[in-house]
Design an enzyme around this catalytic site. Structure first.
Site, PDB file in Angstrom:
ATOM      1  NE  ARG A 222      -1.598  -2.414   2.841  1.00  0.00           N
ATOM      2  CZ  ARG A 222      -1.848  -3.681   2.558  1.00  0.00           C
ATOM      3  NH1 ARG A 222      -3.000  -4.020   2.051  1.00  0.00           N
ATOM      4  NH2 ARG A 222      -0.970  -4.629   2.803  1.00  0.00           N
ATOM      5  CB  THR A 223       3.383   2.541   2.397  1.00  0.00           C
ATOM      6  OG1 THR A 223       2.576   2.029   3.455  1.00  0.00           O
ATOM      7  CG2 THR A 223       3.946   3.884   2.795  1.00  0.00           C
TER       8      THR A 223
ATOM      9  NE  ARG B 278       6.959   0.566   5.069  1.00  0.00           N
ATOM     10  CZ  ARG B 278       5.732   0.035   5.033  1.00  0.00           C
ATOM     11  NH1 ARG B 278       5.549  -1.214   4.686  1.00  0.00           N
ATOM     12  NH2 ARG B 278       4.679   0.778   5.336  1.00  0.00           N
TER      13      ARG B 278
HETATM   14  N1   CP Z   1      -0.393  -0.160   5.970  1.00  0.00           N
HETATM   15  C1   CP Z   1       0.800  -0.358   5.385  1.00  0.00           C
HETATM   16  O1   CP Z   1       1.802   0.292   5.720  1.00  0.00           O
HETATM   17  O2   CP Z   1       0.800  -1.310   4.417  1.00  0.00           O
HETATM   18  P1   CP Z   1       2.046  -1.765   3.544  1.00  0.00           P
HETATM   19  O3   CP Z   1       3.004  -2.472   4.480  1.00  0.00           O
HETATM   20  O4   CP Z   1       1.498  -2.678   2.480  1.00  0.00           O
HETATM   21  O5   CP Z   1       2.687  -0.528   2.964  1.00  0.00           O
END
Ligand code: CP
Length: 308
Positions: free
Chosen positions: A54-55, A104
Site C-alpha cells: 500500500r505505502t 521505509r
Molecule cells: N499499511 C501499510 O503500511 O501497508 P504496507 O506495508 O502494504 O505498505
C-alpha cells in the site's frame, strides 16, 4: 517543516492543513484526468528497505499525480545486498537529484538519520516499530470523512501495540486532534511506559467495544516477534479478534478500520473486514490523496511555515 518523521512533530494546525489539503486533492482524484502540474520538474525517491504494498504504491501514485519524476528503489536487487550502507545509498540517490526521499526501513530512527545526510525532504514511510505518520494521517482523514469529526471521537486501537508503528503515530496524531484513544491488548503486547502515552489502556476488548466510535484492528506482526507473546493464534483470536459476535457489540454507526495487511481469521474475521462498516478499502484510496497533500505541502514549505 522540511521533513515528516513523526506524527508528534505535527501541530494540530499542521495536521488539519494536511487533512484539508487532502480533501481538496480528493476532488482531483475523482476526475477522469487525475494529474496536476504542481511538482513538475521535482524528483521523489521511494527508498524501501522493507516490504510494502500500500505505502509504496500510493506514494508512487501520489507523486505521479502531482507530475513529479519518481525513482523507485527497493533494497532487494540493489547494492545493499553487497553491503552498501544506508548513508551511501542515500547519497547515491541524492546525486541523482532527489527533492524528497520517502523511506521505509526496519530500523527505528533510520528516517531521522537520513535527514541529516540529504538536502531534500525526508518522509517516514514506516521505521521499525517506531512510527508511520502518513498512515496515521490517512486514518484520521478516513475517520473524519466517515464520522464527520475527530474532536471527541472514541477510538479503540486493538492488538499488537508493542510492534506497531501505526499505533504510536495514531495515538500522537489523534491526541492532538482531540480524539480519545484507548489501546486494547494483552499485557504482553503493550510497550514499556505505555502509561506515558496520551491515551487510555485496557486489556478488555469486550468492555471497550460498546463505548467506541471507531475500532482499529492491528495485524499481529509475527515476523517481528522473537518470543511467545500469547499461548496460540486461536487463544489470541478468542480474546482479541474482531468476529461477528464482537462486531455486534458496537453501536450502529461505529466503523472498523485496519491499516493492512490483514491476518484474516486472526485479528479480524473476513465477514467483518468485508462489511459496509469497514473502511479498509477506503483507507487505501485515501492514502493516495493524503500522501499527495504531504508531498505538496512539504515540497512547497507550507507545513509549519507560511502557506505559499
Ligand atoms: N499499511 C501499510 O503500511 O501497508 P504496507 O506495508 O502494504 O505498505
Amino acid at each position: 517543516m522540511k521533513h515528516l518523521i513523526s506524527a508528534g512533530d505535527l501541530s494540530r494546525d499542521d495536521a488539519l492543513l494536511i487533512l484539508d489539503t487532502a480533501e481538496e486533492l480528493a476532488r482531483v482524484s475523482e476526475r477522469s484526468i487525475k494529474k496536476l502540474p504542481t511538482l513538475r520538474g521535482r524528483t521523489v525517491v521511494n527508498l524501501f528497505f522493507e516490504d510494502s504494498t500500500r505505502t509504496r504504491i500510493s506514494f508512487e501514485a501520489a507523486a505521479k499525480r502531482l507530475s513529479a519524476d519518481v525513482i523507485n528503489f527497493s533494497a532487494k536487487g540493489s547494492s545493499v545486498s553487497k553491503g552498501e550502507s544506508l548513508k551511501d545509498t542515500a547519497l547515491t540517490l541524492e546525486a541523482m537529484g532527489a527533492d524528497a526521499v520517502v523511506i521505509r526501513h526496519s530500523a527505528s530512527g533510520a528516517p531521522h538519520r537520513l535527514a541529516t545526510w540529504v538536502r531534500g525532504s525526508v518522509v517516514n514511510a514506516g521505521d521499525g516499530t517506531h512510527e508511520h505518520p502518513t498512515q496515521a494521517l490517512l486514518d484520521a482523514f478516513s475517520m473524519r470523512r466517515r464520522m464527520g469529526r475527530l474532536e471527541g471521537l472514541k477510538v479503540a486501537v486493538v492488538g499488537d501495540i508493542l510492534h506497531s508503528r501505526v499505533a504510536r503515530s495514531n495515538v500522537l496524531l489523534l491526541a492532538s486532534l482531540g480524539a480519545e484513544v484507548t489501546l486494547v491488548a494483552p499485557p504482553t503486547l503493550l510497550p514499556v511506559a505505555v502509561e506515558n502515552w496520551p491515551c487510555l489502556v485496557s486489556y478488555d476488548l469486550d468492555a471497550v467495544l460498546p463505548k467506541s466510535d471507531v475500532v482499529m484492528m492491528l495485524r499481529v506482526q509475527l515476523e517481528r516477534q522473537n518470543a511467545a507473546f500469547f499461548p496460540s493464534a486461536r487463544e489470541y483470536s478468542r480474546r482479541y479478534g474482531l468476529d461477528r459476535d464482537r462486531f455486534a457489540k458496537l453501536h450502529d454507526d461505529a466503523i472498523v478500520m485496519h491499516p493492512g495487511p490483514m491476518n484474516r481469521g486472526m485479528e479480524i474475521s473476513a465477514e467483518v473486514a468485508d462489511s459496509p462498516r469497514s473502511t479498509i478499502v477506503e483507507q487505501v484510496a485515501n492514502g493516495v490523496t493524503v500522501r499527495m497533500a504531504v508531498l505538496y505541502l512539504l515540497l512547497g514549505g507550507a507545513i509549519g511555515g507560511e502557506v505559499q
